[in-house]
Design a protein around this motif. Structure first.
Motif, PDB file in Angstrom:
ATOM      1  N   MET A   1     -13.666  19.627 -11.333  1.00  0.00           N
ATOM      2  CA  MET A   1     -12.214  19.429 -11.260  1.00  0.00           C
ATOM      3  C   MET A   1     -11.839  18.951  -9.851  1.00  0.00           C
ATOM      4  O   MET A   1     -12.343  19.470  -8.862  1.00  0.00           O
ATOM      5  N   THR A   2     -10.956  17.964  -9.781  1.00  0.00           N
ATOM      6  CA  THR A   2     -10.486  17.464  -8.498  1.00  0.00           C
ATOM      7  C   THR A   2      -9.626  18.506  -7.796  1.00  0.00           C
ATOM      8  O   THR A   2      -8.775  19.152  -8.420  1.00  0.00           O
ATOM      9  N   ASP A   3      -9.865  18.671  -6.522  1.00  0.00           N
ATOM     10  CA  ASP A   3      -9.103  19.629  -5.726  1.00  0.00           C
ATOM     11  C   ASP A   3      -7.641  19.187  -5.651  1.00  0.00           C
ATOM     12  O   ASP A   3      -7.335  18.101  -5.159  1.00  0.00           O
ATOM     13  N   PRO A   4      -6.692  20.004  -6.156  1.00  0.00           N
ATOM     14  CA  PRO A   4      -5.271  19.622  -6.097  1.00  0.00           C
ATOM     15  C   PRO A   4      -4.795  19.362  -4.676  1.00  0.00           C
ATOM     16  O   PRO A   4      -3.844  18.610  -4.452  1.00  0.00           O
ATOM     17  N   GLY A   5      -5.453  19.983  -3.696  1.00  0.00           N
ATOM     18  CA  GLY A   5      -5.051  19.787  -2.314  1.00  0.00           C
ATOM     19  C   GLY A   5      -5.281  18.375  -1.811  1.00  0.00           C
ATOM     20  O   GLY A   5      -4.761  17.994  -0.754  1.00  0.00           O
ATOM     21  N   LEU A   6      -6.065  17.583  -2.556  1.00  0.00           N
ATOM     22  CA  LEU A   6      -6.317  16.204  -2.135  1.00  0.00           C
ATOM     23  C   LEU A   6      -5.112  15.307  -2.365  1.00  0.00           C
ATOM     24  O   LEU A   6      -5.010  14.239  -1.773  1.00  0.00           O
ATOM     25  N   TYR A   7      -4.204  15.722  -3.261  1.00  0.00           N
ATOM     26  CA  TYR A   7      -3.051  14.885  -3.583  1.00  0.00           C
ATOM     27  C   TYR A   7      -1.947  15.104  -2.553  1.00  0.00           C
ATOM     28  O   TYR A   7      -1.003  15.876  -2.774  1.00  0.00           O
ATOM     29  N   ARG A   8      -2.108  14.436  -1.424  1.00  0.00           N
ATOM     30  CA  ARG A   8      -1.126  14.580  -0.343  1.00  0.00           C
ATOM     31  C   ARG A   8      -0.706  13.190   0.110  1.00  0.00           C
ATOM     32  O   ARG A   8      -1.494  12.238   0.087  1.00  0.00           O
ATOM     33  N   HIS A   9       0.539  13.073   0.521  1.00  0.00           N
ATOM     34  CA  HIS A   9       1.035  11.813   1.061  1.00  0.00           C
ATOM     35  C   HIS A   9       0.544  11.653   2.501  1.00  0.00           C
ATOM     36  O   HIS A   9       0.286  12.633   3.211  1.00  0.00           O
ATOM     37  N   LEU A  10       0.429  10.411   2.932  1.00  0.00           N
ATOM     38  CA  LEU A  10      -0.095  10.132   4.263  1.00  0.00           C
ATOM     39  C   LEU A  10       0.755  10.776   5.349  1.00  0.00           C
ATOM     40  O   LEU A  10       0.238  11.269   6.353  1.00  0.00           O
ATOM     41  N   ASP A  11       2.078  10.795   5.149  1.00  0.00           N
ATOM     42  CA  ASP A  11       2.954  11.373   6.166  1.00  0.00           C
ATOM     43  C   ASP A  11       2.893  12.894   6.195  1.00  0.00           C
ATOM     44  O   ASP A  11       3.513  13.534   7.040  1.00  0.00           O
ATOM     45  N   GLU A  12       2.141  13.489   5.267  1.00  0.00           N
ATOM     46  CA  GLU A  12       1.924  14.934   5.285  1.00  0.00           C
ATOM     47  C   GLU A  12       0.612  15.298   5.982  1.00  0.00           C
ATOM     48  O   GLU A  12       0.272  16.481   6.079  1.00  0.00           O
ATOM     49  N   MET A  13      -0.106  14.280   6.449  1.00  0.00           N
ATOM     50  CA  MET A  13      -1.417  14.484   7.046  1.00  0.00           C
ATOM     51  C   MET A  13      -1.411  14.007   8.492  1.00  0.00           C
ATOM     52  O   MET A  13      -0.528  13.254   8.912  1.00  0.00           O
ATOM     53  N   VAL A  14      -2.400  14.447   9.258  1.00  0.00           N
ATOM     54  CA  VAL A  14      -2.563  13.998  10.636  1.00  0.00           C
ATOM     55  C   VAL A  14      -3.862  13.198  10.732  1.00  0.00           C
ATOM     56  O   VAL A  14      -4.752  13.342   9.891  1.00  0.00           O
ATOM     57  N   ASN A  17      -9.597  13.869  13.896  1.00  0.00           N
ATOM     58  CA  ASN A  17      -9.870  14.156  15.297  1.00  0.00           C
ATOM     59  C   ASN A  17     -11.341  14.518  15.419  1.00  0.00           C
ATOM     60  O   ASN A  17     -11.776  15.560  14.914  1.00  0.00           O
ATOM     61  N   ASP A  18     -12.137  13.663  16.076  1.00  0.00           N
ATOM     62  CA  ASP A  18     -13.582  13.894  16.115  1.00  0.00           C
ATOM     63  C   ASP A  18     -13.966  15.121  16.940  1.00  0.00           C
ATOM     64  O   ASP A  18     -15.123  15.539  16.929  1.00  0.00           O
ATOM     65  N   ARG A  19     -13.003  15.703  17.651  1.00  0.00           N
ATOM     66  CA  ARG A  19     -13.315  16.905  18.426  1.00  0.00           C
ATOM     67  C   ARG A  19     -13.104  18.181  17.620  1.00  0.00           C
ATOM     68  O   ARG A  19     -13.510  19.258  18.053  1.00  0.00           O
ATOM     69  N   LEU A  20     -12.476  18.060  16.445  1.00  0.00           N
ATOM     70  CA  LEU A  20     -12.141  19.249  15.677  1.00  0.00           C
ATOM     71  C   LEU A  20     -12.718  19.244  14.262  1.00  0.00           C
ATOM     72  O   LEU A  20     -12.938  20.297  13.690  1.00  0.00           O
ATOM     73  N   GLN A  21     -12.940  18.082  13.686  1.00  0.00           N
ATOM     74  CA  GLN A  21     -13.299  17.993  12.279  1.00  0.00           C
ATOM     75  C   GLN A  21     -14.619  17.253  12.085  1.00  0.00           C
ATOM     76  O   GLN A  21     -15.009  16.424  12.901  1.00  0.00           O
ATOM     77  N   VAL A  22     -15.296  17.557  10.989  1.00  0.00           N
ATOM     78  CA  VAL A  22     -16.539  16.884  10.652  1.00  0.00           C
ATOM     79  C   VAL A  22     -16.326  16.061   9.383  1.00  0.00           C
ATOM     80  O   VAL A  22     -15.283  16.149   8.730  1.00  0.00           O
ATOM     81  N   LEU A  23     -17.334  15.265   9.036  1.00  0.00           N
ATOM     82  CA  LEU A  23     -17.248  14.418   7.853  1.00  0.00           C
ATOM     83  C   LEU A  23     -18.021  15.029   6.692  1.00  0.00           C
ATOM     84  O   LEU A  23     -19.084  15.628   6.879  1.00  0.00           O
ATOM     85  N   SER A  42     -12.701  13.530   5.613  1.00  0.00           N
ATOM     86  CA  SER A  42     -12.623  14.591   6.608  1.00  0.00           C
ATOM     87  C   SER A  42     -12.657  15.942   5.913  1.00  0.00           C
ATOM     88  O   SER A  42     -12.046  16.126   4.857  1.00  0.00           O
ATOM     89  N   ASP A  43     -13.370  16.898   6.512  1.00  0.00           N
ATOM     90  CA  ASP A  43     -13.404  18.228   5.907  1.00  0.00           C
ATOM     91  C   ASP A  43     -12.066  18.938   6.022  1.00  0.00           C
ATOM     92  O   ASP A  43     -11.842  19.958   5.364  1.00  0.00           O
ATOM     93  N   ALA A  44     -11.156  18.400   6.850  1.00  0.00           N
ATOM     94  CA  ALA A  44      -9.830  18.997   7.013  1.00  0.00           C
ATOM     95  C   ALA A  44      -8.740  18.168   6.332  1.00  0.00           C
ATOM     96  O   ALA A  44      -7.554  18.378   6.580  1.00  0.00           O
ATOM     97  N   GLN A  45      -9.142  17.230   5.452  1.00  0.00           N
ATOM     98  CA  GLN A  45      -8.197  16.395   4.712  1.00  0.00           C
ATOM     99  C   GLN A  45      -7.221  15.668   5.637  1.00  0.00           C
ATOM    100  O   GLN A  45      -6.004  15.697   5.452  1.00  0.00           O
ATOM    101  N   THR A  46      -7.773  15.040   6.650  1.00  0.00           N
ATOM    102  CA  THR A  46      -6.963  14.195   7.517  1.00  0.00           C
ATOM    103  C   THR A  46      -7.259  12.742   7.186  1.00  0.00           C
ATOM    104  O   THR A  46      -8.185  12.432   6.439  1.00  0.00           O
ATOM    105  N   ARG A  79      -7.281   1.500   3.791  1.00  0.00           N
ATOM    106  CA  ARG A  79      -7.519   2.571   2.817  1.00  0.00           C
ATOM    107  C   ARG A  79      -7.951   3.799   3.614  1.00  0.00           C
ATOM    108  O   ARG A  79      -9.141   4.083   3.741  1.00  0.00           O
ATOM    109  N   PRO A  80      -6.995   4.529   4.171  1.00  0.00           N
ATOM    110  CA  PRO A  80      -7.271   5.470   5.262  1.00  0.00           C
ATOM    111  C   PRO A  80      -7.745   6.860   4.858  1.00  0.00           C
ATOM    112  O   PRO A  80      -7.950   7.702   5.727  1.00  0.00           O
ATOM    113  N   PHE A  81      -7.928   7.117   3.564  1.00  0.00           N
ATOM    114  CA  PHE A  81      -8.305   8.473   3.164  1.00  0.00           C
ATOM    115  C   PHE A  81      -9.809   8.723   3.248  1.00  0.00           C
ATOM    116  O   PHE A  81     -10.254   9.867   3.115  1.00  0.00           O
TER     117      PHE A  81
END
Length: 368
Positions: A1-14, A17-23, A42-46, A79-81
């Motif tokens: 099942m697709t994670d519902p948290g993936l359905y976010r608008h771009l303006d809801e995301m930041v 940041n390579d100093r905080l998140q991994v791929l 991104s593991d933090a959905q950025t 395609r920035p996601f």
């Protein structure tokens, strides 16, 4: 099942940041023999902000210690996601072969970047000529995908060279783009025929005779070239021989200069020299705060060399100020930094430096 948290608008995301998140790996595709595309999120959905044609550096956790490998992004920032790298396992390759054998869906990697200035965004033009060979096609695909999404009418002449037909990376997608982008002129140039599939297109190597046939107005175009160094050298020499204005020529290269040896703590003296005459080394104290290590940087040493001499690990790939992998925060002190674009002005303002190309001017404390 697709994670519902993936359905976010771009303006809801930041932005990532390579100093905080991994791929995290979300896709693996076979593109050609010994060529795969790895797609990451991104593991933090950025979301990912970069210029088409830029690269990232991956930290690969091999059994005998991590290694750094730099790869151009083949994806488009339109395609920035997610982002993608398309890599070819050359004979004797270590990092890429490890990726082939060990990376699966869900695997996570540390990454640094993006970096580099090989992008058409820095050289806007009415007409472009892309020339690539082998896996050198990756930055061209990033730029072409961006153009297809954002400016599909752009006049682009694309000459892609490969050894055999089956080794043309992204061939089906390129042919599809050729049918959708009215300004795209697509040419494949193959060195030798194959028993695996028939070929009725152009044969041979690119030269001063074939180029005018493939791109008659090449002298009017902004040229981007990427491929093995002998290939790029041949293209440069060919263009120069035709009188092309090389101010409009750009190429991508990750040539790494030899690593300078770390100077010894004291100069070696002749056997008959007076020990009392030995000059004192003007070492600059360097503290590595996170490692709780007090070190020193001798004249001519970089912060990276001083870290290695002190047993402190700072990640580094290119080691000439381009990739940005060795970015660390300067807590106090001043340095002389001569980089090649691997760090942004706002990062410098925040106190970051590139350890590989920074030399202390006074007592220094580094967050490492």
């Amino acid at each position: 099942m697709t994670d519902p948290g993936l359905y976010r608008h771009l303006d809801e995301m930041v932005p990532w940041n390579d100093r905080l998140q991994v791929l995290e790996v979300i896709g693996i595709v076979d593109e050609a023999p010994e060529v795969k595309t790895f797609t990451f999120r991104s593991d933090a959905q950025t979301w990912f902000r970069y210029k088409p044609g830029q690269f990232i550096t991956l930290e690969l956790p091999l059994d005998d210690g991590p290694i750094m490998r730099t790869y151009t992004l083949s994806s488009s920032p339109s395609r920035p996601f997610s982002i993608a790298v398309t890599v070819k396992a050359q004979p004797g390759s270590v990092g890429t072969r490890w990726m082939f054998d060990n990376l699966g869906i869900g695997a996570r990697l540390k990454a640094f970047g993006p970096g580099g200035d090989f992008t058409h965004h820095n050289h806007p033009a009415a007409k472009y000529l892309f020339i690539s060979a082998g896996s050198g096609i990756t930055p061209m695909m990033s730029m072409l995908r961006w153009l297809n999404d954002c400016a599909p009418g752009t006049d682009v002449s694309f000459v892609n060279c490969a050894r055999r037909p089956e080794e043309i990376i992204f061939r089906k997608e390129l042919e599809l783009l050729g049918s959708r982008m009215p300004g795209l002129s697509l040419s494949f140039l193959i060195e030798e025929r194959s028993s695996r599939e028939s070929w009725f297109g152009h044969m041979g190597r690119i030269d001063a005779v074939r180029l005018p046939l493939l791109s008659p107005d090449f002298r009017e175009r902004e040229v981007f070239c990427c491929g093995p160094e002998p290939f790029m050298r041949a293209v440069r020499e060919m263009l120069q021989s035709t009188g092309f204005d090389m101010a409009f020529y750009h190429q991508e290269s990750f040539g790494v200069p030899p690593v300078e040896p770390v100077p010894a703590p004291f100069p070696e003296l002749p056997a008959n020299a007076d020990a009392d005459a030995a000059p004192a080394a003007a070492a600059v104290p360097v503290r590595f705060s996170l490692s709780d290590v007090e070190g020193e940087c001798l004249p001519g040493q970089t912060v990276l060399q001083a870290a290695r001499a002190s047993g402190v690990r700072i990640s580094a790939a290119c080691e000439f100020g381009l990739c940005g992998t060795c970015k660390v925060r300067k807590l106090s002190g001043e340095v002389e930094m001569n980089h090649n674009g691997g760090i942004l002005d706002d990062e410098i303002a925040e106190g970051f430096i590139l350890a590989c190309c920074s030399k202390p001017l006074c007592d220094l404390e580094i967050e490492s």
